[in-house]
Design a protein around this motif. Structure first.
Motif, PDB file in Angstrom:
ATOM      1  N   LEU A  40       0.851  -1.191   0.000  1.00 43.32           N
ATOM      2  CA  LEU A  40       0.000   0.000   0.000  1.00 43.32           C
ATOM      3  C   LEU A  40       0.885   1.239   0.000  1.00 43.32           C
ATOM      4  O   LEU A  40       1.930   1.275   0.649  1.00 43.32           O
ATOM      5  N   TYR A  41       0.446   2.252  -0.728  1.00 42.66           N
ATOM      6  CA  TYR A  41       1.123   3.545  -0.774  1.00 42.66           C
ATOM      7  C   TYR A  41       0.128   4.592  -0.311  1.00 42.66           C
ATOM      8  O   TYR A  41      -0.924   4.767  -0.928  1.00 42.66           O
ATOM      9  N   GLU A  42       0.461   5.271   0.786  1.00 39.77           N
ATOM     10  CA  GLU A  42      -0.411   6.305   1.339  1.00 39.77           C
ATOM     11  C   GLU A  42       0.297   7.645   1.194  1.00 39.77           C
ATOM     12  O   GLU A  42       1.433   7.806   1.648  1.00 39.77           O
ATOM     13  N   MET A  43      -0.387   8.596   0.538  1.00 37.83           N
ATOM     14  CA  MET A  43       0.257   9.857   0.199  1.00 37.83           C
ATOM     15  C   MET A  43      -0.693  11.043   0.349  1.00 37.83           C
ATOM     16  O   MET A  43      -1.905  10.885   0.278  1.00 37.83           O
ATOM     17  N   PHE A  44      -0.100  12.194   0.530  1.00 40.28           N
ATOM     18  CA  PHE A  44      -0.790  13.474   0.397  1.00 40.28           C
ATOM     19  C   PHE A  44      -0.475  13.977  -1.010  1.00 40.28           C
ATOM     20  O   PHE A  44       0.612  13.732  -1.517  1.00 40.28           O
ATOM     21  N   TYR A  45      -1.405  14.682  -1.622  1.00 37.93           N
ATOM     22  CA  TYR A  45      -1.151  15.176  -2.978  1.00 37.93           C
ATOM     23  C   TYR A  45      -1.779  16.546  -3.191  1.00 37.93           C
ATOM     24  O   TYR A  45      -2.752  16.917  -2.537  1.00 37.93           O
ATOM     25  N   THR A  46      -1.199  17.257  -4.129  1.00 41.30           N
ATOM     26  CA  THR A  46      -1.811  18.437  -4.713  1.00 41.30           C
ATOM     27  C   THR A  46      -1.566  18.341  -6.219  1.00 41.30           C
ATOM     28  O   THR A  46      -0.430  18.129  -6.647  1.00 41.30           O
ATOM     29  N   ASP A  47      -2.619  18.430  -6.997  1.00 41.99           N
ATOM     30  CA  ASP A  47      -2.521  18.435  -8.456  1.00 41.99           C
ATOM     31  C   ASP A  47      -2.998  19.783  -8.966  1.00 41.99           C
ATOM     32  O   ASP A  47      -4.061  20.261  -8.559  1.00 41.99           O
ATOM     33  N   ILE A  48      -2.208  20.370  -9.840  1.00 42.39           N
ATOM     34  CA  ILE A  48      -2.573  21.630 -10.473  1.00 42.39           C
ATOM     35  C   ILE A  48      -2.761  21.346 -11.962  1.00 42.39           C
ATOM     36  O   ILE A  48      -1.891  20.750 -12.598  1.00 42.39           O
ATOM     37  N   TYR A  49      -3.903  21.731 -12.484  1.00 38.82           N
ATOM     38  CA  TYR A  49      -4.261  21.485 -13.878  1.00 38.82           C
ATOM     39  C   TYR A  49      -4.329  22.811 -14.626  1.00 38.82           C
ATOM     40  O   TYR A  49      -4.831  23.795 -14.093  1.00 38.82           O
TER      41      TYR A  49
END
Length: 117
Positions: free
Chosen positions: A89-98
């Motif tokens: 399992l990979y647990e992450m925080f993310y921010t995506d800018i489009y």
């Protein structure tokens, strides 16, 4: 289709591991920059990356904020992915800018931080 709907459909496609659903909303010259990791260029480059990484499946994600201003959008939250080959399992925080151009996503910039265990 308005930009909010486009972004929501892209996010839903990522959540559903739907490669074609993602690709239909991208320009041919799209660029995806994963800060500190890699840059993927072109829709075909995205297809290759997503197909080669198909054993990593989205398990869950939150969308804590979705901000859309003109042709730009930002989404952040937490994500859990699973490697279907070994069960990791990979647990992450993310921010995506489009960034959108002519009704399609032309640029994605992702900031991903692994959660501490």
């Amino acid at each position: 289709m308005d930009n909010r709907t486009i972004i929501q459909e892209v996010i839903a496609a990522f959540d559903a591991n739907n490669i074609e659903g993602i690709l239909q909303h991208l320009t041919d010259d799209v660029t995806w920059t994963m800060i500190g990791d890699r840059v993927i260029s072109t829709k075909e480059g995205m297809r290759t990356f997503l197909v080669e990484g198909a054993d990593i499946k989205m398990v869950s994600s939150t969308k804590d904020n979705i901000i859309i201003e003109g042709d730009r959008a930002a989404v952040n939250g937490e994500v859990v992915c699973k490697n279907t080959q070994n069960g990791d399992l990979y647990e992450m925080f993310y921010t995506d800018i489009y960034e959108l151009k002519n009704g399609k996503v032309n640029k994605i910039t992702s900031y991903i931080i692994n959660k501490k265990k």
